[in-house]
Each structure stands twice: as C-alpha cells, then as structure tokens.
Motif scaffolding. Structure first.
Motif, PDB file in Angstrom:
ATOM      1  N   GLN A  39     -15.069 -39.010  34.791  1.00 45.46           N
ATOM      2  CA  GLN A  39     -14.121 -40.046  35.187  1.00 45.46           C
ATOM      3  C   GLN A  39     -13.182 -40.399  34.032  1.00 45.46           C
ATOM      4  O   GLN A  39     -11.979 -40.573  34.226  1.00 45.46           O
ATOM      5  CB  GLN A  39     -14.870 -41.301  35.657  1.00 45.46           C
ATOM      6  CG  GLN A  39     -13.926 -42.404  36.155  1.00 45.46           C
ATOM      7  CD  GLN A  39     -14.670 -43.702  36.452  1.00 45.46           C
ATOM      8  OE1 GLN A  39     -15.695 -44.004  35.817  1.00 45.46           O
ATOM      9  NE2 GLN A  39     -14.163 -44.467  37.408  1.00 45.46           N
ATOM     10  N   ARG A  40     -13.734 -40.492  32.821  1.00 39.86           N
ATOM     11  CA  ARG A  40     -12.888 -40.785  31.659  1.00 39.86           C
ATOM     12  C   ARG A  40     -11.861 -39.681  31.440  1.00 39.86           C
ATOM     13  O   ARG A  40     -10.691 -39.939  31.139  1.00 39.86           O
ATOM     14  CB  ARG A  40     -13.754 -40.970  30.413  1.00 39.86           C
ATOM     15  CG  ARG A  40     -14.516 -42.293  30.371  1.00 39.86           C
ATOM     16  CD  ARG A  40     -15.114 -42.556  29.013  1.00 39.86           C
ATOM     17  NE  ARG A  40     -16.165 -41.589  28.688  1.00 39.86           N
ATOM     18  CZ  ARG A  40     -17.446 -41.733  29.017  1.00 39.86           C
ATOM     19  NH1 ARG A  40     -17.842 -42.810  29.702  1.00 39.86           N
ATOM     20  NH2 ARG A  40     -18.341 -40.832  28.677  1.00 39.86           N
ATOM     21  N   GLN A  41     -12.301 -38.429  31.614  1.00 37.86           N
ATOM     22  CA  GLN A  41     -11.379 -37.299  31.478  1.00 37.86           C
ATOM     23  C   GLN A  41     -10.267 -37.360  32.528  1.00 37.86           C
ATOM     24  O   GLN A  41      -9.083 -37.144  32.227  1.00 37.86           O
ATOM     25  CB  GLN A  41     -12.151 -35.972  31.608  1.00 37.86           C
ATOM     26  CG  GLN A  41     -11.281 -34.733  31.451  1.00 37.86           C
ATOM     27  CD  GLN A  41     -12.068 -33.445  31.672  1.00 37.86           C
ATOM     28  OE1 GLN A  41     -13.309 -33.461  31.774  1.00 37.86           O
ATOM     29  NE2 GLN A  41     -11.364 -32.331  31.760  1.00 37.86           N
ATOM     30  N   LEU A  42     -10.657 -37.696  33.762  1.00 38.50           N
ATOM     31  CA  LEU A  42      -9.690 -37.781  34.848  1.00 38.50           C
ATOM     32  C   LEU A  42      -8.677 -38.901  34.605  1.00 38.50           C
ATOM     33  O   LEU A  42      -7.471 -38.709  34.779  1.00 38.50           O
ATOM     34  CB  LEU A  42     -10.416 -38.016  36.173  1.00 38.50           C
ATOM     35  CG  LEU A  42      -9.532 -38.220  37.411  1.00 38.50           C
ATOM     36  CD1 LEU A  42      -8.709 -36.976  37.697  1.00 38.50           C
ATOM     37  CD2 LEU A  42     -10.385 -38.589  38.623  1.00 38.50           C
ATOM     38  N   ASN A  43      -9.152 -40.056  34.173  1.00 36.59           N
ATOM     39  CA  ASN A  43      -8.248 -41.186  33.975  1.00 36.59           C
ATOM     40  C   ASN A  43      -7.328 -40.983  32.769  1.00 36.59           C
ATOM     41  O   ASN A  43      -6.197 -41.498  32.757  1.00 36.59           O
ATOM     42  CB  ASN A  43      -9.042 -42.484  33.842  1.00 36.59           C
ATOM     43  CG  ASN A  43      -9.593 -42.963  35.177  1.00 36.59           C
ATOM     44  OD1 ASN A  43      -9.023 -42.675  36.231  1.00 36.59           O
ATOM     45  ND2 ASN A  43     -10.718 -43.668  35.158  1.00 36.59           N
ATOM     46  N   ALA A  44      -7.810 -40.231  31.763  1.00 40.92           N
ATOM     47  CA  ALA A  44      -6.932 -39.874  30.645  1.00 40.92           C
ATOM     48  C   ALA A  44      -5.802 -38.960  31.143  1.00 40.92           C
ATOM     49  O   ALA A  44      -4.636 -39.116  30.762  1.00 40.92           O
ATOM     50  CB  ALA A  44      -7.726 -39.184  29.546  1.00 40.92           C
ATOM     51  N   ASP A  48      -1.628 -39.598  31.287  1.00 44.14           N
ATOM     52  CA  ASP A  48      -0.632 -38.623  30.819  1.00 44.14           C
ATOM     53  C   ASP A  48       0.385 -38.310  31.919  1.00 44.14           C
ATOM     54  O   ASP A  48       1.589 -38.196  31.649  1.00 44.14           O
ATOM     55  CB  ASP A  48      -1.316 -37.332  30.366  1.00 44.14           C
ATOM     56  CG  ASP A  48      -2.127 -37.514  29.085  1.00 44.14           C
ATOM     57  OD1 ASP A  48      -1.871 -38.513  28.373  1.00 44.14           O
ATOM     58  OD2 ASP A  48      -2.994 -36.666  28.807  1.00 44.14           O
ATOM     59  N   VAL A  49      -0.084 -38.152  33.152  1.00 47.83           N
ATOM     60  CA  VAL A  49       0.803 -37.860  34.271  1.00 47.83           C
ATOM     61  C   VAL A  49       1.780 -39.024  34.490  1.00 47.83           C
ATOM     62  O   VAL A  49       2.981 -38.821  34.699  1.00 47.83           O
ATOM     63  CB  VAL A  49      -0.003 -37.580  35.558  1.00 47.83           C
ATOM     64  CG1 VAL A  49       0.902 -37.606  36.794  1.00 47.83           C
ATOM     65  CG2 VAL A  49      -0.699 -36.228  35.452  1.00 47.83           C
ATOM     66  N   GLU A  50       1.272 -40.252  34.417  1.00 52.54           N
ATOM     67  CA  GLU A  50       2.137 -41.428  34.618  1.00 52.54           C
ATOM     68  C   GLU A  50       3.183 -41.542  33.522  1.00 52.54           C
ATOM     69  O   GLU A  50       4.334 -41.936  33.781  1.00 52.54           O
ATOM     70  CB  GLU A  50       1.285 -42.691  34.690  1.00 52.54           C
ATOM     71  CG  GLU A  50       0.467 -42.777  35.981  1.00 52.54           C
ATOM     72  CD  GLU A  50      -0.520 -43.922  35.986  1.00 52.54           C
ATOM     73  OE1 GLU A  50      -0.931 -44.334  37.091  1.00 52.54           O
ATOM     74  OE2 GLU A  50      -0.913 -44.390  34.897  1.00 52.54           O
ATOM     75  N   LEU A  51       2.831 -41.180  32.289  1.00 49.18           N
ATOM     76  CA  LEU A  51       3.805 -41.178  31.195  1.00 49.18           C
ATOM     77  C   LEU A  51       4.877 -40.114  31.420  1.00 49.18           C
ATOM     78  O   LEU A  51       6.064 -40.341  31.157  1.00 49.18           O
ATOM     79  CB  LEU A  51       3.100 -40.953  29.858  1.00 49.18           C
ATOM     80  CG  LEU A  51       2.295 -42.132  29.300  1.00 49.18           C
ATOM     81  CD1 LEU A  51       1.520 -41.716  28.062  1.00 49.18           C
ATOM     82  CD2 LEU A  51       3.229 -43.299  28.964  1.00 49.18           C
ATOM     83  N   GLU A 115      -8.821 -30.270  38.128  1.00 48.07           N
ATOM     84  CA  GLU A 115      -8.205 -28.937  38.184  1.00 48.07           C
ATOM     85  C   GLU A 115      -6.833 -28.998  38.845  1.00 48.07           C
ATOM     86  O   GLU A 115      -5.884 -28.352  38.397  1.00 48.07           O
ATOM     87  CB  GLU A 115      -9.127 -27.973  38.946  1.00 48.07           C
ATOM     88  CG  GLU A 115      -8.639 -26.541  38.946  1.00 48.07           C
ATOM     89  CD  GLU A 115      -9.610 -25.584  39.628  1.00 48.07           C
ATOM     90  OE1 GLU A 115      -9.241 -24.429  39.858  1.00 48.07           O
ATOM     91  OE2 GLU A 115     -10.754 -26.011  39.937  1.00 48.07           O
ATOM     92  N   ARG A 116      -6.703 -29.792  39.906  1.00 49.62           N
ATOM     93  CA  ARG A 116      -5.423 -29.917  40.610  1.00 49.62           C
ATOM     94  C   ARG A 116      -4.389 -30.683  39.803  1.00 49.62           C
ATOM     95  O   ARG A 116      -3.192 -30.582  40.060  1.00 49.62           O
ATOM     96  CB  ARG A 116      -5.629 -30.633  41.946  1.00 49.62           C
ATOM     97  CG  ARG A 116      -6.261 -29.781  43.029  1.00 49.62           C
ATOM     98  CD  ARG A 116      -6.656 -30.637  44.224  1.00 49.62           C
ATOM     99  NE  ARG A 116      -5.618 -31.602  44.555  1.00 49.62           N
ATOM    100  CZ  ARG A 116      -5.858 -32.851  44.970  1.00 49.62           C
ATOM    101  NH1 ARG A 116      -7.102 -33.286  45.101  1.00 49.62           N
ATOM    102  NH2 ARG A 116      -4.860 -33.654  45.256  1.00 49.62           N
ATOM    103  N   GLY A 117      -4.841 -31.447  38.810  1.00 49.39           N
ATOM    104  CA  GLY A 117      -3.932 -32.287  38.035  1.00 49.39           C
ATOM    105  C   GLY A 117      -3.240 -31.602  36.886  1.00 49.39           C
ATOM    106  O   GLY A 117      -2.472 -32.238  36.153  1.00 49.39           O
ATOM    107  N   GLU A 121       4.793 -27.679  36.625  1.00 53.11           N
ATOM    108  CA  GLU A 121       6.193 -27.882  36.972  1.00 53.11           C
ATOM    109  C   GLU A 121       6.575 -29.352  36.786  1.00 53.11           C
ATOM    110  O   GLU A 121       5.736 -30.197  36.472  1.00 53.11           O
ATOM    111  CB  GLU A 121       6.435 -27.464  38.425  1.00 53.11           C
ATOM    112  CG  GLU A 121       6.137 -25.995  38.697  1.00 53.11           C
ATOM    113  CD  GLU A 121       6.349 -25.631  40.161  1.00 53.11           C
ATOM    114  OE1 GLU A 121       6.699 -26.535  40.943  1.00 53.11           O
ATOM    115  OE2 GLU A 121       6.166 -24.460  40.504  1.00 53.11           O
ATOM    116  N   ALA A 122       7.851 -29.644  36.967  1.00 52.64           N
ATOM    117  CA  ALA A 122       8.334 -31.023  36.858  1.00 52.64           C
ATOM    118  C   ALA A 122       7.623 -31.916  37.868  1.00 52.64           C
ATOM    119  O   ALA A 122       7.331 -31.502  38.992  1.00 52.64           O
ATOM    120  CB  ALA A 122       9.844 -31.064  37.075  1.00 52.64           C
ATOM    121  N   LEU A 123       7.325 -33.148  37.469  1.00 56.20           N
ATOM    122  CA  LEU A 123       6.647 -34.096  38.350  1.00 56.20           C
ATOM    123  C   LEU A 123       7.631 -34.844  39.245  1.00 56.20           C
ATOM    124  O   LEU A 123       7.251 -35.379  40.281  1.00 56.20           O
ATOM    125  CB  LEU A 123       5.859 -35.114  37.522  1.00 56.20           C
ATOM    126  CG  LEU A 123       4.841 -34.544  36.532  1.00 56.20           C
ATOM    127  CD1 LEU A 123       4.098 -35.681  35.829  1.00 56.20           C
ATOM    128  CD2 LEU A 123       3.858 -33.622  37.225  1.00 56.20           C
TER     129      LEU A 123
END
Length: 333
Positions: A39-44, A48-51, A115-117, A121-123
């Motif tokens: 969970q910690r790995q996923l939330n990190a 990053d994705v939100e940034l 894995e899907r995260g 490509e551009a977000l």
C-alpha cells in the motif's frame, strides 16, 4: 451454537489442502505487513502520478481516462485496506484464516494496480471539447466585405499572412471566429490544422509556445529555449495549417517563438488581429481594416439583442436612436 459457523468453515477447507487454510491462519500478521508495504508503494506511485498531472495540466487539456480509472482504483483499494485493518483489530481465532485469505487476494490486487500505474505516455491530453471544435458565434452584422476579403486572401496562393486591424471592440475577434468555424467546415482537404491562440496585451513567449504545443499535441516542451523553438518549428513544418493569433499588441519574431513563416511551399497561412496597423505592417501582413458599422447596421445589431419589440414603444424608439449614435459604429449590444 456460536461455534457452528466457524467449525463449518474449517470443515469446508478440508476438501481442499488443509495446509492452505492453516497457512492463512498462521501467517495473518505477516501478510498484513506485506499488504501495508504494498500500500505504501502504491500511494507513493499515486503521489508521483498526481505531481505529473499537475505539471502537464494546462487550459484545454484533460487527464486521460485510463489515468482517471487508475486513480479511482487506488482510492477503492485504499478503502478496502482500511476495512481490513479495522477487522484485524477484533478478528477471532476461527476467522483468522478467512481474513488471511482475503489479505492475500488484496495483495495481488494491489500488485496489479501498481503494474498498471507505470504510465509511459503523457497523463494529460487535449480536451476534445476545446481542440478543433467550432466557437459559439455571436451575430455578425455588417462586415461582410471584410469577412469576404479575409476569406479570399486565405484561399489565395499569393497572400500568406493577413493582419486584421481596427479599434478595440470593433469586431475583429468576432469576424475571425466566424472565419475559424468556416475553415473547420470547408477546408479539411486544404489544411491539416486550424489553430487559434489568444496573445493579449502582455506578450509572453513561453506562454505562447505552450498554447501552440497544446494545439499540436506536444505533451512536454523542452526546458531549453532553442530546443523548444526547434520542436515547434519541426511540428509546424509537418503540417499545412492556418494559425490565428488574436489580440496582438506588439511586433514579435515568429522565428523566436518557433513559428515558420508561411510560404507558398509549405502551404500554411497566418492571420493576426491587432488594434495597431503598424503592428500588422511590421509583421509583413496584408492589412485588412475593420471599419465602424453604419447607423443602419448598428441599429440592426442592437435590435438583434434587444428585440424588435422596442420599436413599438415610441419613447423607447427615440432612446434607442440616441444609444446607437453614442456607440459610434461599435458593435456593442
């Protein structure tokens, strides 16, 4: 009677390898810790994705649906893990195996989401609602000759750059919005791209470059100014386009922005609107002046907005005439 349910659950497991049931029971704490680590790995990764989204997001763009769905899945799995954590606090001995199995399944789900995260490509992409979609138009009263002149120059092989000039509020932008929509409807075989960029009084070259990048589906322009210019030049040279630069207040170098000068060889066109005829001339444009409306045209435009019913009231009719004269030929409803 309270033991019947849990005992039945144990007996059901005997049909399968009993060791699996025992494994879930014995390693409950270990699997919970594994889940929390995942969970910690996923939330990190989520942070990053939100940034990245924040860095890529600009007006006229939206987050890719795949990314939106992934963020929703992250939220859902976090809610599920919170529910598991609450159950862990009061789990009975007989229910440890069932909870252990659920945790093991959740770990697999989290691994799948991780894995899907890994988005390569551009977000963020151009929003279809703002890219290449016609403007909602205001009524265009008069100015038919001006509109025809601009259209004829756009269709001509001789004229590549057009400067539409006139006083502020005279209707330059409205005319060009009508032209923009007509280009979208009638010139798909002639031009690859119709680009509209509002420049405004405070000329900001990096902002202008970003708006062009949005229109050309460039996800990230380089930080280096020469590289930004080179990328825009390359992308624009690959297309036959009409670039409309609205509300230009001062002369600037197209080359410094990354805009190749339209020529007969590249087949592209550029139109700018400006209050200054000198700006139009200094940028080598064919000048088209937008004159004030005639009294009749001004009256028709006013009635288009106010309604023709005002003419039936004698006192209002006189006031209307005074208002139209005060407008001085400006298309102000």
């Amino acid at each position: 009677m309270e033991l019947v349910g849990p005992i039945c659950e144990v007996l059901k497991c005997l049909g399968d390898p009993t060791c699996t049931y025992i494994e879930h029971h014995k390693k409950l704490e270990e699997r919970k810790n594994d889940l929390l680590a995942k969970q910690r790995q996923l939330n990190a990764m989520k942070s990053d994705v939100e940034l990245r989204i924040k860095a890529e997001f600009r007006w006229g763009r939206r987050v890719r649906q795949e990314v939106e769905n992934w963020l929703l899945d992250v939220q859902a799995i976090n809610d599920k893990i919170q529910n598991i954590d609450e159950r862990m606090r009061n789990v009975s001995c007989f229910l440890r195996a069932r909870l252990g199995k659920r945790i093991a399944q959740t770990v697999e789900q989290v691994e799948g989401i991780i894995e899907r995260g890994n988005f390569t490509e551009a977000l963020v992409i151009d929003n279809p609602s703002t890219a290449g979609v016609p403007f909602q138009l205001e009524h265009l009263e008069g100015e038919t000759m001006v509109k025809e002149d601009i259209w004829n120059y756009l269709m001509s092989d001789e004229i590549r750059m057009i400067g539409v000039c006139g006083m502020g509020g005279i209707g330059k932008t409205t005319i060009m919005k009508h032209i923009h929509n007509q280009l979208l409807e009638e010139t798909k075989a002639l031009f690859d791209k119709i680009i509209w960029v509002t420049v405004s009084k405070e000329l900001n070259i990096p902002d202008l470059q970003e708006k062009l990048a949005d229109a050309l589906n460039i996800a990230d322009l380089p930080e280096s100014e020469p590289e930004r210019v080179a990328e825009l030049m390359e992308k624009l040279r690959q297309r036959r386009y009409v670039l409309i630069l609205d509300d230009v207040w001062e002369r600037f170098s197209l080359a410094e922005v990354g805009i190749p000068k339209p020529t007969s060889s590249n087949g592209s066109k550029l139109v700018l609107t400006s209050r200054s005829i000198e700006v139009c001339r200094s940028m080598d444009c064919k000048v088209v002046k937008v004159p004030p409306l005639s009294h009749e045209e001004s009256m028709n435009l006013f009635l288009e907005h106010a309604g023709h019913g005002v003419l039936k009231v004698p006192s209002l009719k006189k006031i209307l005439g005074n208002i139209v004269r005060e407008c001085g030929g400006f298309p102000l409803p």
